[in-house]
Design a protein around this motif. Structure first.
Motif, PDB file in Angstrom:
ATOM      1  N   MET A 149      -2.222   6.955 -33.103  1.00 49.13           N
ATOM      2  CA  MET A 149      -2.935   6.196 -32.475  1.00 49.13           C
ATOM      3  C   MET A 149      -4.225   6.420 -31.892  1.00 49.13           C
ATOM      4  O   MET A 149      -4.730   7.084 -31.785  1.00 49.13           O
ATOM      5  N   LYS A 150      -5.369   6.154 -33.166  1.00 49.43           N
ATOM      6  CA  LYS A 150      -6.956   6.249 -32.875  1.00 49.43           C
ATOM      7  C   LYS A 150      -6.972   6.224 -30.708  1.00 49.43           C
ATOM      8  O   LYS A 150      -6.824   4.733 -30.441  1.00 49.43           O
ATOM      9  N   ARG A 151      -7.461   7.160 -30.487  1.00 48.68           N
ATOM     10  CA  ARG A 151      -8.580   7.089 -29.005  1.00 48.68           C
ATOM     11  C   ARG A 151      -9.730   5.749 -29.084  1.00 48.68           C
ATOM     12  O   ARG A 151      -9.852   5.732 -30.033  1.00 48.68           O
ATOM     13  N   LYS A 152      -9.493   5.025 -28.121  1.00 46.66           N
ATOM     14  CA  LYS A 152     -10.409   4.210 -27.958  1.00 46.66           C
ATOM     15  C   LYS A 152     -11.378   4.794 -27.470  1.00 46.66           C
ATOM     16  O   LYS A 152     -11.591   5.146 -26.796  1.00 46.66           O
ATOM     17  N   ILE A 153     -13.020   4.427 -28.236  1.00 45.63           N
ATOM     18  CA  ILE A 153     -13.689   5.334 -27.684  1.00 45.63           C
ATOM     19  C   ILE A 153     -15.076   3.981 -26.631  1.00 45.63           C
ATOM     20  O   ILE A 153     -14.755   2.805 -26.773  1.00 45.63           O
ATOM     21  N   ASN A 154     -15.315   4.582 -25.503  1.00 47.44           N
ATOM     22  CA  ASN A 154     -15.882   3.587 -25.115  1.00 47.44           C
ATOM     23  C   ASN A 154     -17.688   3.339 -25.131  1.00 47.44           C
ATOM     24  O   ASN A 154     -17.916   4.658 -24.744  1.00 47.44           O
ATOM     25  N   LEU A 155     -18.278   2.616 -25.654  1.00 47.07           N
ATOM     26  CA  LEU A 155     -19.982   2.702 -26.211  1.00 47.07           C
ATOM     27  C   LEU A 155     -20.565   2.070 -24.804  1.00 47.07           C
ATOM     28  O   LEU A 155     -21.542   1.819 -24.888  1.00 47.07           O
ATOM     29  N   LEU A 156     -19.953   1.687 -23.575  1.00 47.31           N
ATOM     30  CA  LEU A 156     -20.559   1.401 -22.972  1.00 47.31           C
ATOM     31  C   LEU A 156     -21.783   1.619 -22.080  1.00 47.31           C
ATOM     32  O   LEU A 156     -23.222   2.052 -21.874  1.00 47.31           O
ATOM     33  N   PRO A 157     -21.065   3.440 -22.294  1.00 45.30           N
ATOM     34  CA  PRO A 157     -22.418   4.171 -21.515  1.00 45.30           C
ATOM     35  C   PRO A 157     -22.972   4.923 -22.035  1.00 45.30           C
ATOM     36  O   PRO A 157     -24.702   4.407 -22.126  1.00 45.30           O
ATOM     37  N   PHE A 158     -22.827   4.811 -23.176  1.00 44.80           N
ATOM     38  CA  PHE A 158     -24.126   5.451 -24.388  1.00 44.80           C
ATOM     39  C   PHE A 158     -25.478   3.672 -24.777  1.00 44.80           C
ATOM     40  O   PHE A 158     -26.332   4.433 -24.724  1.00 44.80           O
ATOM     41  N   VAL A 159     -24.218   3.062 -24.608  1.00 41.76           N
ATOM     42  CA  VAL A 159     -25.649   1.304 -24.704  1.00 41.76           C
ATOM     43  C   VAL A 159     -26.170   1.417 -23.796  1.00 41.76           C
ATOM     44  O   VAL A 159     -27.458   1.259 -23.386  1.00 41.76           O
ATOM     45  N   VAL A 160     -25.644   1.758 -22.326  1.00 44.44           N
ATOM     46  CA  VAL A 160     -27.031   1.380 -21.127  1.00 44.44           C
ATOM     47  C   VAL A 160     -27.366   3.016 -20.630  1.00 44.44           C
ATOM     48  O   VAL A 160     -29.015   2.725 -20.697  1.00 44.44           O
ATOM     49  N   VAL A 161     -27.639   3.715 -21.536  1.00 42.39           N
ATOM     50  CA  VAL A 161     -28.435   5.172 -21.993  1.00 42.39           C
ATOM     51  C   VAL A 161     -29.606   4.723 -22.476  1.00 42.39           C
ATOM     52  O   VAL A 161     -30.445   5.251 -22.461  1.00 42.39           O
ATOM     53  N   THR A 162     -28.871   4.363 -23.601  1.00 41.55           N
ATOM     54  CA  THR A 162     -29.787   3.726 -24.740  1.00 41.55           C
ATOM     55  C   THR A 162     -31.140   2.748 -24.416  1.00 41.55           C
ATOM     56  O   THR A 162     -32.357   2.834 -24.503  1.00 41.55           O
ATOM     57  N   ILE A 163     -30.576   1.876 -23.893  1.00 44.61           N
ATOM     58  CA  ILE A 163     -31.646   0.595 -22.990  1.00 44.61           C
ATOM     59  C   ILE A 163     -32.191   1.285 -22.487  1.00 44.61           C
ATOM     60  O   ILE A 163     -33.729   0.680 -22.383  1.00 44.61           O
ATOM     61  N   LEU A 164     -31.513   2.289 -21.370  1.00 46.50           N
ATOM     62  CA  LEU A 164     -32.791   2.529 -19.785  1.00 46.50           C
ATOM     63  C   LEU A 164     -33.583   3.251 -20.614  1.00 46.50           C
ATOM     64  O   LEU A 164     -34.802   3.589 -20.826  1.00 46.50           O
ATOM     65  N   PHE A 165     -33.642   4.730 -21.702  1.00 40.74           N
ATOM     66  CA  PHE A 165     -34.198   5.111 -22.309  1.00 40.74           C
ATOM     67  C   PHE A 165     -35.209   4.214 -22.959  1.00 40.74           C
ATOM     68  O   PHE A 165     -36.954   5.105 -23.101  1.00 40.74           O
ATOM     69  N   PHE A 166     -34.834   3.374 -24.282  1.00 37.37           N
ATOM     70  CA  PHE A 166     -35.493   2.514 -24.539  1.00 37.37           C
ATOM     71  C   PHE A 166     -37.039   1.424 -23.705  1.00 37.37           C
ATOM     72  O   PHE A 166     -38.114   1.775 -24.160  1.00 37.37           O
ATOM     73  N   LEU A 167     -36.598   0.923 -22.131  1.00 34.17           N
ATOM     74  CA  LEU A 167     -37.355   1.044 -21.685  1.00 34.17           C
ATOM     75  C   LEU A 167     -38.261   1.566 -21.344  1.00 34.17           C
ATOM     76  O   LEU A 167     -39.747   1.564 -20.503  1.00 34.17           O
ATOM     77  N   LEU A 168     -37.980   2.527 -20.503  1.00 33.67           N
ATOM     78  CA  LEU A 168     -39.021   3.838 -20.455  1.00 33.67           C
ATOM     79  C   LEU A 168     -39.831   4.299 -21.041  1.00 33.67           C
ATOM     80  O   LEU A 168     -41.343   4.012 -21.216  1.00 33.67           O
TER      81      LEU A 168
END
Length: 394
Positions: free
Chosen positions: A1-20
């Motif tokens: 069974m493949k481990r589910k990857i939580n992409l939420l932290p990556f998405v949040v960091v990407t958005i914040l970096f873009f806004l910066l």
């Protein structure tokens, strides 16, 4: 069974970096409305960020090679400079928003000046700061110091991290400063290497130049045990540690492993003890009781212990009074300010006392800021240190 990857932290960091970066770009547009600025800016950001991601992905096969160091340091310098820009510009923009006035161009220019200054400071820290050695002197007074040891001097360095060095000329400058102190004794308080014993080999001819009339003594730090990299087998790891111990001898250092020696002068003596690394969160290997076996509680004692949390947890309240403890470990985080009466580094949020002299219960602790560097290949405001301590009778 493949481990589910939580992409939420990556998405949040990407958005914040873009806004910066979008906010920084808006500030640049205040100074110039040229249509080519935006594409150049975003291309630059994409190159810096893409290089960082690629460097991290290839680190498993190539380690922290020169490309990794360039990519991570370029991103770090950019990110910190952008944070400085935003912190300076945001209050002015907030005022403009609520007052209905346009953005203050002069304030944008000021924020941009600090952006450029931050980049220049980091470049200095990376190129020059990491070899900008400082000699820091302390005179300490003790009521039980034997008369013969009045004005006895100790030169201390810590945290060499030989695997990080790149400049023979820079290192030799530090060695020359150590030799120039002409102290009675020399001590090194741990972390000779980053991970592997072989890292010190190119620098043996440098550090072996250090000599003192009463000897050169050393201890191990948390990095010396090889705990932070993967070894093929446990026996390889043990062999690495044994080889590192031999290299201490090659340097002319007496490596102290939970033991002590007596230093004699004119019929009187003081005790010098050294323990293996003992630090909260970094391995509690050292055995102070063993190091002080057969030591008279009334003897004047100096202890070498790499991590200053040992002093807080055990040494300063030990029933056998240890007059002076010499530590390192913190590096002062290699970043901060010690000027104009200000003493600050981010490391203060991990260690209440992180550099220099502390005293409690009639006992002293000195935390050396480190001779070398690790992680960030530079120093800003917290310069590499050579400590000289003079003992006096109170």
């Amino acid at each position: 069974m493949k481990r589910k990857i939580n992409l939420l932290p990556f998405v949040v960091v990407t958005i914040l970096f873009f806004l910066l970066n979008a906010y920084v770009l808006s500030g640049i547009h205040t100074l110039s409305s040229s249509p080519i600025i935006a594409p150049i800016f975003w291309t630059f950001i994409a190159i810096i960020t893409g290089s960082l991601i690629y460097a991290i992905q290839r680190m498993r096969d190539n380690g922290m090679d020169i490309f990794f160091k360039i990519a991570t340091h370029a991103f770090l310098v950019l990110f910190v400079a952008e944070i400085v820009f935003v912190v300076m510009l945001l209050p002015s923009d907030t005022y403009s928003l609520f007052s209905g006035k346009p953005r203050n161009v002069y304030w944008v220019e000021f924020a941009m000046s600090l952006f450029v200054l931050t980049v220049l400071i980091f470049i200095y820290g990376i190129i020059k700061g990491k070899y900008a050695y400082r000699v820091i002197k302390h005179t300490l007074y003790f009521d039980n110091l034997p008369d013969s040891f009045e004005d006895f001097t100790i030169t201390q360095i810590s945290d060499v991290h030989a695997g990080s060095f790149q400049s023979p000329k820079g290192v030799q400058r530090g060695i020359d400063l150590i030799k120039a102190q002409k102290s009675d004794i020399f001590v090194f308080t741990g972390d000779l290497v980053n991970n592997k014993a072989e890292e010190i080999v190119p620098w043996i001819s440098y550090f072996s130049q250090i000599k003192a009339p009463y000897g050169q003594f050393s201890i191990l730090g948390n990095h010396d045990y090889g705990d932070y990299i993967k070894w093929d087998t446990e026996s390889h790891k043990r062999a690495n540690l044994e080889q590192l111990k031999l290299h201490h001898a090659d340097l002319g250092f007496k490596l102290m492993l939970d033991e002590h020696v007596e230093l004699h002068k004119d019929g009187e003596k003081i005790v010098l003890a050294g323990v293996e690394n003992w630090g909260i969160g970094f391995g509690e290997r050292g055995d102070l009781k063993k190091a002080l076996t057969d030591v008279n509680p009334n003897d004047f004692k100096i202890l070498l212990s790499h991590d200053p949390t040992h002093w807080d947890a055990e040494v300063k309240k030990h029933p056998s009074k240890i007059n002076l403890t010499l530590s390192g470990h913190t590096h002062g985080m290699q970043f901060g300010i010690e000027a104009f009466g200000i003493k600050w580094s981010p490391v203060k949020y991990r260690y209440a006392h992180w550099a220099g002299i502390a005293s409690e219960n009639g006992r002293y602790l000195n935390i050396n800021r480190g001779f070398g560097f690790l992680g960030f290949s530079g120093r800003i405001g917290i310069w590499p240190e050579i400590t000289v301590i003079k003992l006096k009778k109170s």
